[in-house]
Design an enzyme around this catalytic site. Structure first.
Site, PDB file in Angstrom:
ATOM      1  CD  GLU A 194      -3.023  -1.046   2.263  1.00 51.46           C
ATOM      2  OE1 GLU A 194      -2.885  -0.229   3.195  1.00 51.46           O
ATOM      3  OE2 GLU A 194      -4.039  -1.752   2.111  1.00 51.46           O
ATOM      4  CD  GLU A 263      -4.840  -5.906   2.559  1.00 56.12           C
ATOM      5  OE1 GLU A 263      -5.630  -5.123   3.129  1.00 56.12           O
ATOM      6  OE2 GLU A 263      -3.623  -5.948   2.804  1.00 56.12           O
TER       7      GLU A 263
END
Ligand SMILES: *[C@@H]1O[C@H](CO)[C@@H](O)[C@H](O)[C@H]1NC(C)=O
Ligand SMILES: *[C@@H]1O[C@H](CO)[C@@H](O)[C@H](O)[C@H]1NC(C)=O
Ligand SMILES: *[C@@H]1O[C@H](CO)[C@@H](O)[C@H](O)[C@H]1NC(C)=O
Length: 849
Positions: A194, A263
């Site tokens: 991320e 995710e």
């Protein structure tokens, strides 16, 4: 890097003179089932040239025990998972620089080999930044104190350490032959995590770092692809991937990369002081079906099993010890139903579509303003359709291929043959289970002894003028740092006559603070995940002459996310002042402060089995209840049975817990959950503020005790209580099924039916209600049964206007006394149709005991 291994194979094959030899070679190769090539194209990850639709689930090895791993992995496999995804937790593996730990629940190789034995793949997210609500985002605290260090940017000291650790992990995997290119289970890796949003904030040095990280990863030569999640500019050949509650809108940054969801959030984390989030499975299934219908080929559930933040591994700060995440497997490793079962049904439906999904691109057909069909038609004749109703309130009647399909609001139906619906995301056929926590016998009541920590003794390690940053001093070896100073009060002070105490003002960078004046607790203050900083401002009982002010500053996990979060401070940075004195205001910030790292009990090792006897414990009595800074100890025998265990800590305040020297984590039931627990409808966009529980109650009441940490007799339980609590209220409980429910429409699509349909189309098969208790339980009572138009949900069903009079009979006849049973949903089973021409369903709830 794409198809490195495949290419090698091809070149080797053609180098052998003659086609027959190369065929022979290929034949030998595929039948050996050893090494396989992993690559990708625009549709999917390919394994040995085959495009695959892959279902993956996150299980983080340190969040459970090695004894739990095989069961968790098997339950994931039974749930239709192909891949286990995990981060690698640097600070667990290298607690001190150059000293490595791969033991116990940090035995990464063992974990991966167990996944391999179960015939599943692995996605290894090396990071080494992991976020993960994990202490310091997975970075060791020593990393911060290397001279010149800046995390996650174009910084030489950081890049050096990151590369060193990445290399070490890759080498470890290679030497154990764990990459798929070597015959192992790892088909994907991940570098960084991320980073896109951070790069956006920090600009150019971030871009340089991204390029460096990508090149460094690819240079490791693992033979399997790498991903970078939330990284729109991921350099080739790295695949950028999506994280979120929904990812159907997402596309990779190049037309030749597949659409991967690293995710898919199954729920959300719990923080101390926050309510507990839940994500309805109808919406989770909807989001996954929506992703697949738009060409997605890889979905990972984050988390599939969330588990527990044992020890001081939770980050935040303020992340709770439970990392349950409302995952398909609950914190204790039990099936969360109907979530697990409904996703299993979804996975089977998706797999039935796989031949069409990997061969064709979807054709999108609008069937109305909020209705759509996505149709996959391959040249070889495979056809799969996804029908979608995006309306959040109304049912939809969708015309498709000369038929009409009824869809509940906010749902997708899956038709693996473009005709028969085998699954609808909002029609849950799986059983639901209500769990309960039952006190267990530990051979008598827990009998407690107490040891009182010397609150604010001036037994310091060093003194300094001024206030020091906490993490720099403790290096996170302990949550606790004492700040202590002397305050002289002249006997002329006005307040000594009026009794109006002066006010002590303390500003702290966080996270919690207990204030002691002359050894007495005068007050407590703490922050929250959103606002870790705190202010203490309260009248304090000072006396004429010397006074001792002792501030116990407490870290509650180090931050795990944010731009340069490594620079965030903790502890009493001041100012510290007194107001209400004759002089008006007195600044204490710049006087002499005495410091002590950690608690007395910590230095004695009171939590450990061997050292806990190094002090005089006193038998617990009423007088020692509700005392701050107290250690408690009790011994107990392990209960019978194999149900997962937990400690009910609701009678306690805040502290830490150990059993046989193993830390169960921080507890804080005194921190009550704020939030609005009112509404929960599956329909409509989910976010983590929807579908909350525990409002007004402890954010976390129960603390997992892995049963493999217990001996049969003489287990030592130790709690350190900061605020004061009542240890006589602590109980050991087991987690087991209370009641199970089925709630099924008479014409529910089911996978089994569909397969039968394909054989004998004329026969309409009826769905079945399957009910099962835990292995040691029996169905003891039929709590509710209604065939007709019952209302409500599991736990609060009620009869509707239509109800078959004999609804209970069949369950009482077939199910009572058994561990599990199945009943066909057919009017004849309930004494005939109670209301012809009305769509009916069966709702049933049975008690397990
Ligand atoms: C840590 O503390 C030392 C000694 O007090 C100080 O010199 C140093 O600047 C501090 N480092 C950080 C990063 O705060
Ligand atoms: C709950 O639902 C009601 C009715 O739909 C709505 O008026 C209210 O704003 C909702 N509350 C929350 C917190 O979403
Ligand atoms: C539990 O058993 C292990 C060995 O089986 C032993 O090392 C340990 O000390 C025991 N713990 C307690 C609390 O007796």
């Amino acid at each position: 890097m794409r198809s490195v291994v495949g290419l090698t194979k091809f070149v080797m094959g053609t180098n052998l003179v003659g086609a027959s030899l190369s065929l022979l070679y290929l034949f030998w190769f595929s039948s050996s089932s050893a090494e396989a090539s992993v690559s990708y194209d625009y549709k999917a990850i390919t394994i040995d040239g085959q495009r695959r639709i892959l279902i993956s689930g996150s299980i983080h090895y340190p969040r459970s025990t090695p004894e739990m791993w095989p069961d968790l992995i098997m339950k994931a496999k039974e749930g239709g998972v192909d891949v286990i995804q995990t981060y690698v937790f640097w600070n667990g593996h290298e607690p001190s620089r150059g000293e490595y730990n791969f033991e116990g629940n940090y035995d990464l190789v063992k974990f991966i080999k167990l996944v391999q034995q179960a015939d599943l793949y692995v996605h290894l997210r090396i990071g080494p930044y992991v976020c993960a609500e994990w202490n310091f985002g997975g970075f060791p605290v020593w990393l911060k104190y290397i001279p010149g260090m800046n995390f996650r940017t174009d910084n030489e000291p950081f890049k050096y350490e990151m590369q060193k650790f990445t290399k070490m992990i890759v080498q470890m995997m290679k030497s154990e032959k764990l990459f798929q290119s070597q015959g192992g289970p790892i088909i994907l890796s991940q570098i960084e995590n991320e980073f896109g949003p951070v790069e956006y904030e920090i600009g150019q040095p971030g871009q340089v770092y991204t390029d460096w990280a990508a090149k460094m990863a690819v240079a490791q030569g693992t033979g399997v692809p790498w991903v970078m999640c939330k990284q729109d500019d991921a350099p080739d050949p790295i695949i950028n991937t999506c994280n979120g509650f929904y990812c159907d809108y997402f596309y990779a940054n190049k037309p030749y990369k597949p659409k991967i969801w690293t995710e898919a959030w199954t729920g959300w984390y719990t923080e101390f002081g926050g309510a507990v989030p839940h994500r309805p499975v109808e919406d989770l299934a909807f989001s996954v079906a929506r992703f697949i219908q738009k060409g997605g080929s890889y979905v990972n559930y984050y988390m599939y099993h969330g588990g527990t933040n044992f020890g001081r591994t939770s980050g935040g700060p303020f992340i709770a010890t439970s990392y349950d995440y409302d995952a398909p497997l609950d914190e204790f490793g039990l099936l969360r139903q109907p979530k697990w079962g409904h996703l299993k049904d979804l996975h089977r439906a998706i797999k039935l579509c796989e031949p069409a999904l990997v061969a064709a691109d979807p054709i999108v057909i609008s069937l109305g303003p909020r209705h759509e069909a996505h149709v996959f038609k391959s040249n070889s004749g495979a056809c799969a359709a996804f029908l979608a109703n995006y309306d959040t309130e109304s049912f939809g009647k969708l015309p498709f291929a000369n038929m009409h399909y009824n869809l509940p609001p906010w749902s997708i139906s899956i038709l693996p043959d473009c005709k028969n619906t085998v699954f609808n995301t909002a029609r849950v056929g799986a059983q639901s289970s209500q769990m309960k926590m039952t006190p267990v016998s530990v051979n008598g009541k827990l009998s407690w002894e107490a040891y009182s920590e010397n609150g604010g003794s001036f037994d310091s390690s060093f003194s300094m003028v001024g206030l020091l940053e906490q993490i720099n001093i403790t290096r996170d070896v302990s949550d606790y740092l004492w700040y202590m100073t002397d305050v002289y009060i002249d006997s002329n002070e006005e307040f000594l006559k009026t009794g109006e105490y002066p006010v002590l003002n303390v500003l702290s960078a966080g996270h919690a603070l207990h204030v002691f004046v002359n050894g007495e607790l005068s007050g407590t203050s703490y922050g929250s995940l959103e606002f870790p900083k705190l202010t203490f401002s309260q009248g304090v009982n000072l006396r004429a002459g010397d006074n001792k002010i002792s501030l116990l500053s407490i870290a509650v996990g180090l931050p795990n996310v944010g731009v340069h979060y490594e620079t965030w401070n903790a502890g009493v940075l001041g100012p510290v002042s007194l107001t209400g004195l004759n002089e008006g205001w007195r600044d204490l910030s710049w006087q002499k402060w005495f410091y002590k790292i950690g608690l007395e009990g910590e230095s004695f090792g009171l939590h450990s089995v061997t050292l806990s006897s190094s002090v005089e414990w006193v038998r617990e009595s009423l007088s020692s209840q509700n005392q701050p800074l107290t250690w408690y100890r009790a011994t107990f025998d392990a209960p019978e049975g194999d149900a997962p265990l937990a400690l009910d800590m609701n009678s306690m305040g805040k502290g830490q817990l150990w059993v046989n020297g193993q830390s169960l984590g921080r507890y804080w039931p005194a921190y009550k959950a704020t939030g609005d627990c009112a509404n929960c409808s599956y329909a409509g966009e989910y976010n983590e503020k929807k579908c909350l529980t525990n409002c007004g109650e402890a954010s976390q009441r129960w603390y997992h005790v892995p049963s493999t940490w217990l001996n049969q007799t003489g287990n030592v339980l130790v709690a350190f209580e900061e605020l004061g609590g009542d240890p006589s209220g602590i109980t050991l409980v087991k987690r087991e099924i209370d009641t199970v429910c089925a709630d099924i429409f008479e014409l529910q699509p089911t996978l089994m039916n569909w397969k039968m349909h394909a054989l004998r189309r004329a026969v309409t098969l009826r769905p079945k209600a399957h009910l099962w208790c835990s292995s040691h339980q029996r169905i003891s009572k039929i709590k509710f049964a209604s065939f007709g138009t019952p209302e409500g949900s599991c736990g609060n069903f009620r009869q509707g206007s239509c109800h078959a009079f004999h609804s209970y009979d069949v369950f009482e006849r077939i199910c009572l006394g058994l561990n599990s049973c199945s009943v066909t949903i057919d009017a004849d089973n309930f004494g005939g149709d109670p209301c012809p021409n009305i769509m009916k369903k069966l709702s049933v709830e049975v008690v397990c005991s």
